[in-house]
Design a protein around this motif. Structure first.
Motif, PDB file in Angstrom:
ATOM      1  N   PRO A  58      14.734   2.980 -10.826  1.00  0.00           N
ATOM      2  CA  PRO A  58      13.274   3.085 -10.719  1.00  0.00           C
ATOM      3  C   PRO A  58      12.810   3.352  -9.285  1.00  0.00           C
ATOM      4  CG  PRO A  58      13.888   1.180 -12.014  1.00  0.00           C
ATOM      5  CD  PRO A  58      15.156   1.718 -11.414  1.00  0.00           C
ATOM      6  N   LEU A  59      11.790   4.172  -9.164  1.00  0.00           N
ATOM      7  CA  LEU A  59      11.177   4.473  -7.870  1.00  0.00           C
ATOM      8  C   LEU A  59       9.982   3.532  -7.709  1.00  0.00           C
ATOM      9  CD1 LEU A  59      11.030   6.284  -5.359  1.00  0.00           C
ATOM     10  CD2 LEU A  59       9.640   7.880  -6.710  1.00  0.00           C
ATOM     11  N   LEU A  60      10.058   2.644  -6.703  1.00  0.00           N
ATOM     12  CA  LEU A  60       9.049   1.602  -6.541  1.00  0.00           C
ATOM     13  C   LEU A  60       8.534   1.537  -5.108  1.00  0.00           C
ATOM     14  CD1 LEU A  60      10.982  -1.166  -8.487  1.00  0.00           C
ATOM     15  CD2 LEU A  60       9.038   0.167  -9.332  1.00  0.00           C
ATOM     16  N   ASP A  61       7.299   1.094  -4.967  1.00  0.00           N
ATOM     17  CA  ASP A  61       6.685   0.852  -3.664  1.00  0.00           C
ATOM     18  C   ASP A  61       7.100  -0.555  -3.211  1.00  0.00           C
ATOM     19  OD1 ASP A  61       5.072   1.155  -1.424  1.00  0.00           O
ATOM     20  OD2 ASP A  61       3.247   1.583  -2.548  1.00  0.00           O
ATOM     21  N   SER A  62       6.697  -0.949  -2.026  1.00  0.00           N
ATOM     22  CA  SER A  62       6.958  -2.302  -1.536  1.00  0.00           C
ATOM     23  C   SER A  62       5.945  -3.244  -2.166  1.00  0.00           C
ATOM     24  CB  SER A  62       6.815  -2.354  -0.015  1.00  0.00           C
ATOM     25  OG  SER A  62       7.714  -1.457   0.577  1.00  0.00           O
ATOM     26  N   GLU A  63       6.433  -4.376  -2.637  1.00  0.00           N
ATOM     27  CA  GLU A  63       5.567  -5.338  -3.327  1.00  0.00           C
ATOM     28  C   GLU A  63       4.616  -5.990  -2.336  1.00  0.00           C
ATOM     29  OE1 GLU A  63       6.006  -9.175  -6.307  1.00  0.00           O
ATOM     30  OE2 GLU A  63       7.772  -8.031  -5.766  1.00  0.00           O
ATOM     31  N   ARG A  64       3.304  -5.892  -2.645  1.00  0.00           N
ATOM     32  CA  ARG A  64       2.291  -6.495  -1.783  1.00  0.00           C
ATOM     33  C   ARG A  64       0.945  -6.491  -2.512  1.00  0.00           C
ATOM     34  NH1 ARG A  64       3.478  -1.521  -0.247  1.00  0.00           N
ATOM     35  NH2 ARG A  64       1.870   0.050  -0.147  1.00  0.00           N
ATOM     36  N   PRO A  65       0.131  -7.506  -2.254  1.00  0.00           N
ATOM     37  CA  PRO A  65      -1.225  -7.470  -2.812  1.00  0.00           C
ATOM     38  C   PRO A  65      -1.963  -6.260  -2.247  1.00  0.00           C
ATOM     39  CG  PRO A  65      -0.699  -9.645  -1.942  1.00  0.00           C
ATOM     40  CD  PRO A  65       0.399  -8.719  -1.492  1.00  0.00           C
ATOM     41  N   CYS A  66      -2.884  -5.727  -3.034  1.00  0.00           N
ATOM     42  CA  CYS A  66      -3.600  -4.533  -2.574  1.00  0.00           C
ATOM     43  C   CYS A  66      -5.009  -4.511  -3.144  1.00  0.00           C
ATOM     44  CB  CYS A  66      -2.840  -3.274  -2.994  1.00  0.00           C
ATOM     45  SG  CYS A  66      -2.767  -3.060  -4.786  1.00  0.00           S
ATOM     46  N   GLN A  67      -5.823  -3.661  -2.557  1.00  0.00           N
ATOM     47  CA  GLN A  67      -7.180  -3.437  -3.059  1.00  0.00           C
ATOM     48  C   GLN A  67      -7.211  -2.228  -3.986  1.00  0.00           C
ATOM     49  OE1 GLN A  67      -8.407  -3.316   1.127  1.00  0.00           O
ATOM     50  NE2 GLN A  67     -10.178  -4.543   0.499  1.00  0.00           N
ATOM     51  N   VAL A  68      -6.445  -1.198  -3.637  1.00  0.00           N
ATOM     52  CA  VAL A  68      -6.430   0.057  -4.396  1.00  0.00           C
ATOM     53  C   VAL A  68      -5.015   0.312  -4.889  1.00  0.00           C
ATOM     54  CG1 VAL A  68      -6.783   2.552  -4.289  1.00  0.00           C
ATOM     55  CG2 VAL A  68      -8.389   1.020  -3.134  1.00  0.00           C
ATOM     56  N   PHE A  69      -4.922   0.639  -6.163  1.00  0.00           N
ATOM     57  CA  PHE A  69      -3.644   0.815  -6.858  1.00  0.00           C
ATOM     58  C   PHE A  69      -3.662   2.207  -7.486  1.00  0.00           C
ATOM     59  CE2 PHE A  69      -0.768   0.028 -10.409  1.00  0.00           C
ATOM     60  CZ  PHE A  69       0.069  -1.000 -10.004  1.00  0.00           C
ATOM     61  N   TRP A  70      -2.728   3.073  -7.107  1.00  0.00           N
ATOM     62  CA  TRP A  70      -2.660   4.451  -7.612  1.00  0.00           C
ATOM     63  C   TRP A  70      -1.570   4.540  -8.679  1.00  0.00           C
ATOM     64  CZ3 TRP A  70      -6.287   7.590  -5.463  1.00  0.00           C
ATOM     65  CH2 TRP A  70      -6.788   7.264  -4.205  1.00  0.00           C
ATOM     66  N   CYS A 130     -10.582   5.876   4.177  1.00  0.00           N
ATOM     67  CA  CYS A 130     -11.015   4.520   3.820  1.00  0.00           C
ATOM     68  C   CYS A 130     -10.496   3.452   4.779  1.00  0.00           C
ATOM     69  CB  CYS A 130     -10.583   4.211   2.393  1.00  0.00           C
ATOM     70  SG  CYS A 130     -11.372   5.303   1.194  1.00  0.00           S
ATOM     71  N   ASN A 131      -9.892   3.861   5.873  1.00  0.00           N
ATOM     72  CA  ASN A 131      -9.449   2.978   6.956  1.00  0.00           C
ATOM     73  C   ASN A 131      -8.619   1.769   6.527  1.00  0.00           C
ATOM     74  OD1 ASN A 131     -10.542   4.606   8.960  1.00  0.00           O
ATOM     75  ND2 ASN A 131     -12.550   3.669   8.734  1.00  0.00           N
ATOM     76  N   GLU A 132      -9.210   0.603   6.487  1.00  0.00           N
ATOM     77  CA  GLU A 132      -8.481  -0.658   6.333  1.00  0.00           C
ATOM     78  C   GLU A 132      -8.199  -1.062   4.890  1.00  0.00           C
ATOM     79  OE1 GLU A 132      -7.365  -2.330   9.103  1.00  0.00           O
ATOM     80  OE2 GLU A 132      -8.145  -0.597  10.194  1.00  0.00           O
ATOM     81  N   VAL A 133      -8.235  -0.147   3.958  1.00  0.00           N
ATOM     82  CA  VAL A 133      -8.011  -0.478   2.553  1.00  0.00           C
ATOM     83  C   VAL A 133      -6.511  -0.582   2.295  1.00  0.00           C
ATOM     84  CG1 VAL A 133      -8.295   0.357   0.188  1.00  0.00           C
ATOM     85  CG2 VAL A 133     -10.158   0.607   1.815  1.00  0.00           C
ATOM     86  N   SER A 134      -6.077  -1.696   1.690  1.00  0.00           N
ATOM     87  CA  SER A 134      -4.658  -1.859   1.361  1.00  0.00           C
ATOM     88  C   SER A 134      -4.380  -1.191   0.011  1.00  0.00           C
ATOM     89  CB  SER A 134      -4.286  -3.341   1.317  1.00  0.00           C
ATOM     90  OG  SER A 134      -5.082  -4.015   0.363  1.00  0.00           O
TER      91      SER A 134
END
Length: 182
Positions: A19-31, A64-68
């Motif tokens: 599986p191709l995965l991103d690094s696990e972390r809380p976020c505001q925006v999820f694509w 969006c600058n500081e958006v996680s």
């Protein structure tokens, strides 16, 4: 959570590639894109900046600058034809991988989930029993579910191929949605 996804073998696509995965972390925006691309390095992430899709998402994120953010695909592994060519995932493969997407959303706790393209938003609508209003040009609509806004939008690759002259309009519309919902 990501370790469970790394060891998933529900649909068999894991035989093509892990599986191709991103690094696990809380976020505001999820694509959420449709499916993984071929992994070419250990640093590879979903919706990579090496692709047209990733470049367009990166431009939006820069506005969006500081958006996680967190990036993923509905289908985490690589769907291939018998000739080893990339193909669209089947409905069965999307269905089998859906629980992994839900796990990611629950773990990352995003405020906004962008669903890239019709195949992705149709699958999410079916599984979560949501009614989405399809976009009109670059006027996007959201549906709230359990404190998260789900927003179906054009897939960036569609914009790059068929609406190239309107890339700035697309970026502006998605940025506006992020600013409105955060």
């Amino acid at each position: 959570m990501l370790e469970d996804i790394r060891t998933c073998s529900k649909c068999g696509l894991c035989n093509n590639q892990r599986p191709l995965l991103d690094s696990e972390r809380p976020c505001q925006v999820f694509w959420v894109g449709l499916s993984a691309k071929k992994i070419t390095s250990e640093e590879e992430r979903p919706l990579s900046e090496q692709t047209n899709t990733g470049k367009l998402i990166q431009k939006i994120e820069e506005m969006c600058n500081e958006v996680s953010t967190y990036k993923t695909n509905l289908v985490k592994c690589l769907p291939l034809t018998e000739q080893q060519k990339l193909r669209y995932p089947s409905k069965k493969e999307m269905d089998k991988c859906f629980d992994n997407l839900v796990s990611e959303i629950n773990a990352m706790s995003p405020k906004i989930v962008f669903l890239l393209g019709e195949k992705v938003y149709s699958s999410v609508a079916r599984h979560l029993h949501l009614d989405f209003e399809k976009w009109n040009d670059f006027e996007y609509h959201y549906t709230e579910c359990n404190g998260t806004y789900y927003v179906p939008i054009h897939h960036p690759s569609y914009i790059c191929v068929y609406k190239r002259k309107q890339i700035d309009d697309y970026i502006e519309a998605v940025e506006k949605m992020i600013n409105e919902l955060l």
